[in-house]
Design a protein around this motif. Structure first.
Motif, PDB file in Angstrom:
ATOM      1  N   GLY A 184       0.786  -1.229   0.000  1.00 37.38           N
ATOM      2  CA  GLY A 184       0.000   0.000   0.000  1.00 37.38           C
ATOM      3  C   GLY A 184       0.816   1.275   0.000  1.00 37.38           C
ATOM      4  N   THR A 185       2.082   1.175  -0.378  1.00 31.76           N
ATOM      5  CA  THR A 185       2.926   2.376  -0.426  1.00 31.76           C
ATOM      6  C   THR A 185       3.252   2.742  -1.870  1.00 31.76           C
ATOM      7  OG1 THR A 185       4.989   1.115  -0.346  1.00 31.76           O
ATOM      8  CG2 THR A 185       4.023   1.779   1.764  1.00 31.76           C
ATOM      9  N   THR A 186       3.796   3.923  -2.030  1.00 32.47           N
ATOM     10  CA  THR A 186       4.179   4.375  -3.367  1.00 32.47           C
ATOM     11  C   THR A 186       5.304   3.503  -3.943  1.00 32.47           C
ATOM     12  OG1 THR A 186       5.592   6.047  -2.338  1.00 32.47           O
ATOM     13  CG2 THR A 186       3.405   6.756  -3.065  1.00 32.47           C
ATOM     14  N   GLY A 187       6.056   2.837  -3.082  1.00 31.52           N
ATOM     15  CA  GLY A 187       7.058   1.878  -3.557  1.00 31.52           C
ATOM     16  C   GLY A 187       6.389   0.740  -4.323  1.00 31.52           C
ATOM     17  N   GLN A 188       5.273   0.268  -3.782  1.00 34.10           N
ATOM     18  CA  GLN A 188       4.503  -0.771  -4.478  1.00 34.10           C
ATOM     19  C   GLN A 188       4.012  -0.250  -5.831  1.00 34.10           C
ATOM     20  OE1 GLN A 188       0.994  -2.401  -2.430  1.00 34.10           O
ATOM     21  NE2 GLN A 188       0.101  -2.863  -4.419  1.00 34.10           N
ATOM     22  N   PHE A 189       3.465   0.947  -5.844  1.00 34.77           N
ATOM     23  CA  PHE A 189       2.910   1.501  -7.083  1.00 34.77           C
ATOM     24  C   PHE A 189       4.019   1.708  -8.117  1.00 34.77           C
ATOM     25  CE2 PHE A 189       0.089   3.683  -3.713  1.00 34.77           C
ATOM     26  CZ  PHE A 189      -0.604   2.498  -3.479  1.00 34.77           C
ATOM     27  N   ALA A 190       5.195   2.131  -7.647  1.00 36.00           N
ATOM     28  CA  ALA A 190       6.327   2.341  -8.555  1.00 36.00           C
ATOM     29  C   ALA A 190       6.770   1.013  -9.176  1.00 36.00           C
ATOM     30  CB  ALA A 190       7.486   2.993  -7.799  1.00 36.00           C
ATOM     31  N   ALA A 191       6.842  -0.022  -8.351  1.00 34.82           N
ATOM     32  CA  ALA A 191       7.245  -1.351  -8.848  1.00 34.82           C
ATOM     33  C   ALA A 191       6.209  -1.877  -9.841  1.00 34.82           C
ATOM     34  CB  ALA A 191       7.409  -2.317  -7.679  1.00 34.82           C
ATOM     35  N   GLU A 192       4.940  -1.672  -9.528  1.00 37.83           N
ATOM     36  CA  GLU A 192       3.866  -2.146 -10.404  1.00 37.83           C
ATOM     37  C   GLU A 192       3.882  -1.435 -11.750  1.00 37.83           C
ATOM     38  OE1 GLU A 192       0.565  -3.578  -7.082  1.00 37.83           O
ATOM     39  OE2 GLU A 192       0.433  -1.581  -7.952  1.00 37.83           O
ATOM     40  N   LYS A 193       4.295  -0.188 -11.732  1.00 43.77           N
ATOM     41  CA  LYS A 193       4.389   0.580 -12.974  1.00 43.77           C
ATOM     42  C   LYS A 193       5.383  -0.104 -13.933  1.00 43.77           C
ATOM     43  CE  LYS A 193       5.855   5.009 -14.765  1.00 43.77           C
ATOM     44  NZ  LYS A 193       6.738   6.155 -14.517  1.00 43.77           N
ATOM     45  N   ILE A 194       6.404  -0.705 -13.380  1.00 40.61           N
ATOM     46  CA  ILE A 194       7.436  -1.322 -14.217  1.00 40.61           C
ATOM     47  C   ILE A 194       7.073  -2.763 -14.588  1.00 40.61           C
ATOM     48  CG2 ILE A 194       9.897  -1.896 -14.418  1.00 40.61           C
ATOM     49  CD1 ILE A 194       9.289   1.137 -14.145  1.00 40.61           C
ATOM     50  N   VAL A 195       6.671  -3.569 -13.602  1.00 41.92           N
ATOM     51  CA  VAL A 195       6.491  -5.005 -13.874  1.00 41.92           C
ATOM     52  C   VAL A 195       5.025  -5.429 -13.968  1.00 41.92           C
ATOM     53  CG1 VAL A 195       8.700  -5.505 -12.773  1.00 41.92           C
ATOM     54  CG2 VAL A 195       6.586  -5.775 -11.457  1.00 41.92           C
ATOM     55  N   GLY A 196       4.102  -4.472 -13.815  1.00 39.40           N
ATOM     56  CA  GLY A 196       2.686  -4.808 -13.944  1.00 39.40           C
ATOM     57  C   GLY A 196       2.020  -5.030 -12.603  1.00 39.40           C
TER      58      GLY A 196
END
Ligand code: ARG
Length: 272
Positions: free
Chosen positions: A154-166
């Motif tokens: 639930g952090t922006t780190g998760q969202f950043a990772a998802e932006k790259i790998v889906g």
């Protein structure tokens, strides 16, 4: 003596009845006025997730860190006391939703989605995403592809990772705290952790012999800004914004910043 006891019981009983019936009303008024004179401050309840050094972490049973010092300074300026509790990340947001908490302070990035559900103060810190990694070669965000990635849920780190790998990538493992995410990296359950720059650098500094490396990617990851979070419609936002401005201007912010980051802040950039 049994007579004395009976008398005492009767007297105590009367006092109880009196105060219960509001018989002590006059006294209570005086007490309230005196309370105001000595300026007993209203205590606001704050939630945090205290595994996020240098912003908030536990030290000898106390929540400490940059956020703690800053929030206390701002609250004090606004005329409030704060009681900071290590509620955890999800419980913090739930507590804000239910208004059981007055404030969330946890290096929380101001995002459009969160602004829909919560009120934020003006920005108090500029951050960006950093990748911490171990035993693999990562030079930019693209290199996250095909790696086992840990994030705090639930952090922006998760969202950043998802932006790259889906978004539904099974390569992303989500941990409840930042500490558990770093532990997973340490113990090779993941090869990379995606989190906030100051926190990754602090972890690297505090764990020098672990072979952990770090990299940022300004092409893929936008700057982020932390804000103090309040329930939607909170009466405190305006006062805290005003107080934050004062603390930014009067040198108190710079003092706290230097204590935790060993350098001068760019206060003007933050105010833009
Ligand atoms: N800045 C990031 C976010 O708002 C991470 C914050 C995590 N904070 C914490 N205390 N664990 O999503």
């Amino acid at each position: 003596t049994s007579m004395k006891k009976t008398l005492l019981t009767i007297v105590a009983g009367c006092a109880l009845v009196l105060s219960a019936c509001g018989g002590g009303g006059a006294d209570k008024d005086t007490a309230d006025k005196e309370g105001a004179k000595t300026e007993a401050k209203k205590v606001l309840n704050v939630g945090t997730e205290a595994t996020f050094a240098p912003f908030e972490f536990m030290d000898k049973g106390e929540v400490t860190g940059f956020d703690v010092d800053l929030l206390k300074a701002v609250a004090n300026e606004a005329g409030y006391d704060v009681k900071i509790e290590n509620t955890g990340w999800d419980a913090m947001f739930a507590g804000l939703q239910s208004k059981q908490l007055d404030i969330g302070m946890a290096g929380i990035t101001i995002t459009p989605e969160r602004v829909d559900s919560y009120d934020f103060s003006n920005p108090y810190f500029e951050s960006k995403t950093m990748i911490a990694f171990k035993d693999v070669k990562i030079e930019n965000a693209e290199d996250l592809k095909g790696k086992k990635i840990g994030v705090q849920n639930g952090t922006t780190g998760q969202f950043a990772a998802e932006k790259i790998v889906g978004q539904n990538s099974s390569d992303i493992s989500k941990y409840e705290t930042a500490a558990l995410m770093f532990q997973a990296l340490q113990s090779d359950n993941v090869q990379a952790a995606v989190t906030d720059i100051a926190v990754a650098l602090e972890y690297q500094k505090n764990n020098p012999d672990t072979g952990i490396e770090t990299v940022t990617d300004d092409k893929q990851f936008e700057p982020e800004y932390y804000g103090i979070v309040f329930p939607k419609g909170s009466e405190y936002v305006e006062e805290f914004d005003k107080a934050l401005n004062t603390v930014l201007d009067n040198g108190k912010y710079a003092e706290i910043y230097k204590k935790w980051f060993d350098e001068e802040p760019d206060v003007e950039a933050l105010k833009k």
